[in-house]
Design a protein around this motif. Sequence first.
Motif, PDB file in Angstrom:
ATOM      1  N   VAL A 187       0.868  -1.174   0.000  1.00 39.68           N
ATOM      2  CA  VAL A 187       0.000   0.000   0.000  1.00 39.68           C
ATOM      3  C   VAL A 187       0.909   1.230   0.000  1.00 39.68           C
ATOM      4  O   VAL A 187       1.695   1.429   0.929  1.00 39.68           O
ATOM      5  CB  VAL A 187      -0.927   0.022   1.228  1.00 39.68           C
TER       6      VAL A 187
ATOM      7  N   LYS B 209       1.453   5.623  -1.148  1.00 38.23           N
ATOM      8  CA  LYS B 209       0.822   6.914  -1.414  1.00 38.23           C
ATOM      9  C   LYS B 209       1.867   7.830  -2.015  1.00 38.23           C
ATOM     10  O   LYS B 209       2.937   8.031  -1.435  1.00 38.23           O
ATOM     11  CB  LYS B 209       0.269   7.519  -0.122  1.00 38.23           C
TER      12      LYS B 209
ATOM     13  N   VAL C 116      -1.962   9.748  -5.212  1.00 37.12           N
ATOM     14  CA  VAL C 116      -2.486   8.413  -5.503  1.00 37.12           C
ATOM     15  C   VAL C 116      -2.238   7.523  -4.290  1.00 37.12           C
ATOM     16  O   VAL C 116      -1.111   7.425  -3.802  1.00 37.12           O
ATOM     17  CB  VAL C 116      -1.813   7.809  -6.757  1.00 37.12           C
ATOM     18  N   PHE C 117      -3.298   6.863  -3.810  1.00 38.08           N
ATOM     19  CA  PHE C 117      -3.225   6.054  -2.597  1.00 38.08           C
ATOM     20  C   PHE C 117      -3.908   4.719  -2.886  1.00 38.08           C
ATOM     21  O   PHE C 117      -5.097   4.673  -3.196  1.00 38.08           O
ATOM     22  CB  PHE C 117      -3.936   6.787  -1.454  1.00 38.08           C
ATOM     23  N   GLY C 118      -3.136   3.615  -2.826  1.00 34.94           N
ATOM     24  CA  GLY C 118      -3.735   2.323  -3.108  1.00 34.94           C
ATOM     25  C   GLY C 118      -2.724   1.195  -3.090  1.00 34.94           C
ATOM     26  O   GLY C 118      -1.600   1.348  -2.593  1.00 34.94           O
TER      27      GLY C 118
ATOM     28  N   THR D 212      -6.444   2.148  -6.644  1.00 32.42           N
ATOM     29  CA  THR D 212      -6.809   3.002  -5.524  1.00 32.42           C
ATOM     30  C   THR D 212      -7.940   2.360  -4.725  1.00 32.42           C
ATOM     31  O   THR D 212      -8.588   1.414  -5.175  1.00 32.42           O
ATOM     32  CB  THR D 212      -7.252   4.390  -6.003  1.00 32.42           C
TER      33      THR D 212
ATOM     34  N   THR E  66       5.235   7.299   0.264  1.00 23.54           N
ATOM     35  CA  THR E  66       4.956   6.685   1.557  1.00 23.54           C
ATOM     36  C   THR E  66       4.535   5.238   1.338  1.00 23.54           C
ATOM     37  O   THR E  66       3.586   4.974   0.606  1.00 23.54           O
ATOM     38  CB  THR E  66       3.830   7.432   2.296  1.00 23.54           C
ATOM     39  N   ASN E  67       5.266   4.317   1.960  1.00 23.07           N
ATOM     40  CA  ASN E  67       4.941   2.892   1.872  1.00 23.07           C
ATOM     41  C   ASN E  67       4.367   2.453   3.220  1.00 23.07           C
ATOM     42  O   ASN E  67       5.085   2.363   4.212  1.00 23.07           O
ATOM     43  CB  ASN E  67       6.183   2.071   1.528  1.00 23.07           C
ATOM     44  N   TYR E  68       3.061   2.181   3.243  1.00 22.86           N
ATOM     45  CA  TYR E  68       2.391   1.805   4.486  1.00 22.86           C
ATOM     46  C   TYR E  68       2.604   0.341   4.849  1.00 22.86           C
ATOM     47  O   TYR E  68       2.215  -0.082   5.934  1.00 22.86           O
ATOM     48  CB  TYR E  68       0.882   2.081   4.366  1.00 22.86           C
TER      49      TYR E  68
END
Length: 301
Positions: free
Chosen positions: A137, A139, A143-145, A159, A178-180
């Motif tokens: 996941v 961001k 774009v977040f997905g 997303t 950002t890597n969640y």
Amino acid sequence: MEIPRIDDVYKLLTGKLETWMESAITILPNIVVALIIAIAFGFIARIVGNIAGTVMRRTFESRQIAGLLTSIVKSLVLIAGIFIALDFVGLKGTVTSLLAGAGIIGLAIGFAFQDMTENFIAGIAMGIRKPFEIGDVIKAEGVFGNVKSINLRNTLVETFYGQLEVIPNKVLFRNILTNYSTLGKRRIEVPVGISYADDIEKAGKVIVEAMKDKEYVIIKDETAVYAESFGDSSINLVLWFWINYPGEHGFMGVRHDAVCTVKTVLEENDILIPFPIRTLDFNSKGSDNLDTMLKDKEEIQ
């Protein structure tokens, strides 16, 4: 103009052919050796390619990047063999010309397809650094997905709105990403306001106790409530807690349950979550008295 005789032409052609034949016979062993060298390098390129392919597939998540780099390694070995073979038969000038031509062509292609080349190089660099992998996941640039695929020129992200976004690799390589999924956890913040008449410490204590009982809350010792600011109608608090992310419990579902839990536990302990309040003061300096305003209205009627 004197026309050459047939005998002279025949002698000239015969002499040239004899010279060429003698030269061919002289370099024939070299030609045979050159062919053997080229064939040998062909086998070496295949072996090196198989080894490189295994290493690349283990190193890179993208099969396209692994396949391309494997092909480049094989081609370099094969080209090196061809150049050695040409040099062995005395065509050193041809080798130099080929190298110069290849350099000029490569430079022209680089300028003509600068954007494509930049994305391509960024894709290879990310394949080596591995800032994210398929399924992570991320961001970046709004774009977040979830990462679905990593190609040579772009990365495909699905997303949370169910849309597929194609992001050029140079965008991911140049900008903040950002890597969640790297740490496998995420902190959730839930703001809440309580009445000025209520005890802040008590409110924080009952909220924390209720949240520590939740299955999805990890690192329970770091679950906390802090007073954030003085609001217009309330003391603003913020609840912090950690969850596994990505995990079994989704972010939206967890946040929804946390908001419901905070509301319920505050109601059970008679702690008020106030509505916005506005006070109208008609007696303050510079304002009209309410009685005067009402009398003026009656006179008008």
